[in-house]
Design an enzyme around this catalytic site. Structure first.
Site, PDB file in Angstrom:
ATOM      1  N   LYS A  94      32.833 -58.837 -17.329  1.00  0.00           N
ATOM      2  CA  LYS A  94      33.506 -58.931 -16.037  1.00  0.00           C
ATOM      3  C   LYS A  94      32.496 -58.865 -14.902  1.00  0.00           C
ATOM      4  CE  LYS A  94      36.919 -56.747 -13.016  1.00  0.00           C
ATOM      5  NZ  LYS A  94      37.858 -55.620 -12.822  1.00  0.00           N
ATOM      6  N   SER A 149      41.934 -57.769 -11.227  1.00  0.00           N
ATOM      7  CA  SER A 149      40.745 -58.518 -10.848  1.00  0.00           C
ATOM      8  C   SER A 149      39.951 -59.068 -12.036  1.00  0.00           C
ATOM      9  CB  SER A 149      39.817 -57.613 -10.019  1.00  0.00           C
ATOM     10  OG  SER A 149      39.454 -56.451 -10.758  1.00  0.00           O
ATOM     11  N   SER A 173      43.896 -53.873 -13.274  1.00  0.00           N
ATOM     12  CA  SER A 173      43.045 -55.060 -13.252  1.00  0.00           C
ATOM     13  C   SER A 173      42.770 -55.659 -14.617  1.00  0.00           C
ATOM     14  CB  SER A 173      41.710 -54.738 -12.569  1.00  0.00           C
ATOM     15  OG  SER A 173      41.917 -54.402 -11.223  1.00  0.00           O
TER      16      SER A 173
END
Length: 432
Positions: A94, A149, A173
């Site tokens: 990520k 996210s 997220s």
């Protein structure tokens, strides 16, 4: 593209219907057995990125040369007799700094192929991503967001580009994009694994397509190279912590459509609830009580429920979460409010987990929205309570909405109960 079929995928069939060549554990077994080279597996993943990423925009950076070099190193380690549990598995991290915390995966034989898309600057909402070629799209509908996210991570896994991607979950997220892209997303117990988040709200997590890969990730990040359990594997504090014996099936589960406060659309509730009922029909869980929503607080017979059977009614964590995320150290009123909300919710969740093994909810209050943004409602309404409380939580595919996009069922366990969540996921995929 077909997501992992769990309790609510395209059909209620076997949980292992995707091509096993796309699963981390299958790829690693093939590399260890010498049936395929890690270099070839990683080259295939890089080819998939090159072929799909202009439309998906799942990656911010792709590390072709480094990935192939590291894959060759994995092949050499395997040839030397080293047994690597995740030998040659291509994975995505990520964001641009995600590789910093990926040491345990690299030690287990994984090969990082790139950094996934995360939200860019310009908006306060985080349910989107910005890749090399533009905004990250939901692989089921390009006009919808994948969630965030960990946007690119979910898209890369859902589209079969990589079998595993790391994520970080500060308010949902990992779980929100997992739900909207139709994959499994695990948020760990806050504080069990290293996190750079100074507020303590964020916890590491993973996005995968099957329960076996989630367990393989958990083993890799919690077991040291010498085979001993590290600090992250110490028994948890909950009733079903890591050191506890997992209870025989059926597990006791409590269903809550809204946690007592959230404004939830009917369709995510219906899809998630139907998935929960299918689990109950399979024998995987026993749902002790179908809890009424905030506008129907009476028991079915019209009497007041006993305290231990009362509907779960958490305090809305929004003010507490925002205070902990943004308040300065001298904002005493905001921090005092956050402590009060956290303490109240901790008491109620502790009481729930004294009578149940798991809590089931929809993952999101709404379906995946368009790229213009979510409007006035937080898509985190049902997830960030467990960033505040620290409980581990897993989003599993529950089914599809009328828009053709996936929706998720959130499963929450006592603190330290990752093993319980992973055992439950394996159980539901074997019995679905």
């Amino acid at each position: 593209m077909t997501p992992e079929r769990g309790p609510g995928g395209p059909s209620a069939g076997s949980g292992e219907t995707v091509d096993h060549g796309t699963h981390a554990h299958s790829l690693a077994a093939a590399v260890r057995a010498g049936r395929v080279r890690a270099v070839d597996v990683v080259a295939d993943a890089l080819e998939r990125i090159a072929r799909t990423d202009r439309s998906l925009c799942a990656f911010r950076e792709v590390w072709e040369e480094d990935a192939l070099r590291r894959a060759a190193e994995v092949d050499a380690r395997v040839a030397a007799g080293e047994r690597l549990p995740l030998a040659g598995v291509p994975f995505a991290v990520k964001g641009r700094h995600g590789l910093r915390s990926a040491g345990p995966l690299v030690a287990a034989g994984c090969v990082a192929v790139g950094a996934t898309a995360v939200p860019g600057p310009g908006t306060p909402w985080q349910t989107w991503g910005l890749g090399r070629y533009g905004r990250t799209v939901n692989p089921w509908r390009a006009d919808r967001t994948p969630g965030g996210s960990s946007a690119g991570a979910a898209v890369a896994v859902a589209a079969g580009v990589v079998p595993l991607a790391t994520g970080g979950d500060g308010a949902g997220s990992v779980r929100i994009p997992a739900a909207w892209c139709g994959v499994l997303g695990l948020k760990t117990t806050n504080g069990r694994l290293p996190s750079a988040d100074r507020t303590g709200l964020a916890a590491p997590g993973v996005l995968v397509r099957c329960a076996t890969d989630a367990r393989a990730w958990w083993t890799a990040v919690t077991v040291g190279a010498d085979g001993t359990t590290g600090m992250a594997g110490v028994a948890g504090t909950g009733a079903a912590g890591e050191g506890a014996v997992v209870k025989p099936r059926p597990l006791r589960a409590v269903w809550s459509p809204d946690l007592g406060f959230a404004d939830v659309d009917p369709e995510p509730v219906a899809v998630a609830h139907a998935a929960a009922l299918r689990l109950a029909d399979s024998g995987a869980v026993r749902i002790e009580q179908d809890l009424p929503g905030p506008r129907d607080r009476r028991s079915p017979r019209g009497r007041r429920p006993a305290p231990e059977d009362a509907p779960l009614r958490l305090e809305d964590p929004a003010d507490a979460w925002l205070a902990l995320r943004t308040a300065s150290g001298d904002d005493l009123l905001a921090l005092a409010l956050a402590r009060r909300i956290r303490a109240a919710n901790d008491r109620r969740l502790d009481a729930l987990f004294r009578r149940a093994d798991l809590l089931l909810t929809p993952t999101t209050p709404c379906a995946a929205h368009g790229h213009e943004g979510p409007g006035e409602r937080y898509s985190t309404a049902l997830t960030w309570s467990f960033n505040l409380s620290g409980h581990p939580a897993l989003s599993i595919p529950a089914g599809f909405g009328s828009d053709g996009c996936p929706l998720g069922l959130q499963v929450v366990a006592p603190r330290g109960g990752e093993r319980l969540l992973l055992d439950f996921a394996a159980l539901l995929y074997s019995s679905a």
